[in-house]
Write a protein that holds these residues in place. Sequence first.
Motif, PDB file in Angstrom:
ATOM      1  N   LEU A   1      -6.985  -5.739  -4.172  1.00  0.00           N
ATOM      2  CA  LEU A   1      -5.622  -6.592  -3.082  1.00  0.00           C
ATOM      3  C   LEU A   1      -6.433  -8.665  -3.510  1.00  0.00           C
ATOM      4  O   LEU A   1      -5.616  -9.047  -3.384  1.00  0.00           O
TER       5      LEU A   1
ATOM      6  N   TYR B   1      -5.848  -2.027  -2.390  1.00  0.00           N
ATOM      7  CA  TYR B   1      -7.186  -2.142  -1.898  1.00  0.00           C
ATOM      8  C   TYR B   1      -7.855  -2.474  -2.393  1.00  0.00           C
ATOM      9  O   TYR B   1      -8.261  -3.441  -2.433  1.00  0.00           O
TER      10      TYR B   1
ATOM     11  N   TYR C   1     -11.661  -8.953   2.955  1.00  0.00           N
ATOM     12  CA  TYR C   1     -11.586  -7.814   3.681  1.00  0.00           C
ATOM     13  C   TYR C   1     -12.696  -8.316   4.487  1.00  0.00           C
ATOM     14  O   TYR C   1     -13.335  -9.027   4.518  1.00  0.00           O
TER      15      TYR C   1
ATOM     16  N   PHE D   1       0.997  -0.628   0.427  1.00  0.00           N
ATOM     17  CA  PHE D   1      -0.402  -0.115   0.213  1.00  0.00           C
ATOM     18  C   PHE D   1       1.013   1.187  -0.268  1.00  0.00           C
ATOM     19  O   PHE D   1       0.423   2.377   0.071  1.00  0.00           O
TER      20      PHE D   1
ATOM     21  N   LEU E   1     -13.227   1.414   3.149  1.00  0.00           N
ATOM     22  CA  LEU E   1     -11.684   1.857   3.099  1.00  0.00           C
ATOM     23  C   LEU E   1     -12.521   3.046   3.721  1.00  0.00           C
ATOM     24  O   LEU E   1     -13.435   4.087   2.692  1.00  0.00           O
TER      25      LEU E   1
END
Length: 458
Positions: free
Chosen positions: A136, A133, A146, A102, A156
């Motif tokens: 991912l 994200y 998640y 990230f 997020l």
Amino acid sequence: MENPEVAVSSCSAHDDENLCSYKRHSSVSQEALLEDQLRRKLKFFFMNPCEKFWARGRKPWKLGIQLLKIVMVTVQLVVFGLSNQMVVAFKEENTVAFKHLFLKGYMDRMDDTYAVYTQTDVYDQIFFAINQYLQLPNISVGNHAYEKRGAEETPLAVCQQFYKRGIICPGNDTFDIDPEIVTDCLYIEPTTSLHNATMGKHNLNFTLDFPRLVAVQLMFNLKAINLQTVRHHELPDCYDFTLRIVFDNKAHSGRIKISLDNDIAIRECKDWHVSGSIQKNTHYMMIFDAFVILTCLTSLILCTRSVIKGIWLQREFVSFFLNYYKKEVSFNDQMEFVNGWYILIIVSDVLTIVGSTLKMEIQAKSLTSYDVCSILLGISTMLVWLGVIRYLGFFQKYNVRISWDLHIVASHPNPASSITQCNEVLLLCCYDLPGLLLLWMDCTGTIPREVSHSEHGF
């Protein structure tokens, strides 16, 4: 007990002289008998286990249990330390992986220098983290997913903190600012489709007012399962990662520092099934832990009984001196009957029983209190090793290392009466700390392979 002075005064003038003499002689004989019995009790009480065996053939059960216990708790400590090492390694490796996933352009060991200096770089970093994200499941090599709340995945959050009002003109040396901090958040669902494109300013209504900007935070939750424990015949744990990427602009110096914080929580997996012999190995370890608890419970009962006997003998000794010699026994002399080594062993037994119970719950995946269990087992093992030093002093053949320890123990034979002598006791504790092995492994995630029993002089 009859007082001899009272017995003498009971002879009146009307009593026969021989009868009065007989009473005096009887009271003196009774006093001598009681004194001899008390002297024998005291002598036997202050004997060590070897002397008691030679005197009356009394088997040193407590000594045998302590030697058995020190082997068992050390094995238990090492086994739990190996398991805990995998937990620590999994936490650290996931944190490193998240930084590479990230943080754009991140390299190892650059946490203190990782920063951006232009507005474009700030936006690039933010949208890079957002895009990573959203992608991912397709880019991560781990089993990350998640977090779900019910049927929906948690979003997020992109939150910026800025001053409520700020008109800053450095060129004119003027400013007008309201220092109250205002937070504005934007939420992005993991199901947001990118359609082979990347998230950016053009499709996300997100702008930063840099003169007023204090910080930007990206917050999201991920989950994972530590599967490496399966290879070591242990049941896996489920992990919750609460990640926060912070862009720190509090200084307004032209350098925005970037950091990633990872708050990790270990939880019991809700539904699991593992084929093979893992369950059997888990049962074997729980049986071993139960045997450790049983041994410590036996040691606890025996040491508690010895402490109670010492208190009874103390009261008898004080009463004898007060009745026959009209003297009070000093507090220091009374404390000689309270064996501080037994109290030390009792404390270690209690900690071992609680720690072993927690360990069994962790193995059964009912609890995940690894840190608490590590502290309890580590301190209890340290106390067990220190308690056994007392028994080693009963043998004449020991090596130089134990000889040095026993020199300190001999100078303070009763820990309960030598609390003020802290320096040498502290030095002894620092010199013999095998129980802190687990605490050290918990902090560093490594095991010193070169450490052996011979290195500690045992």
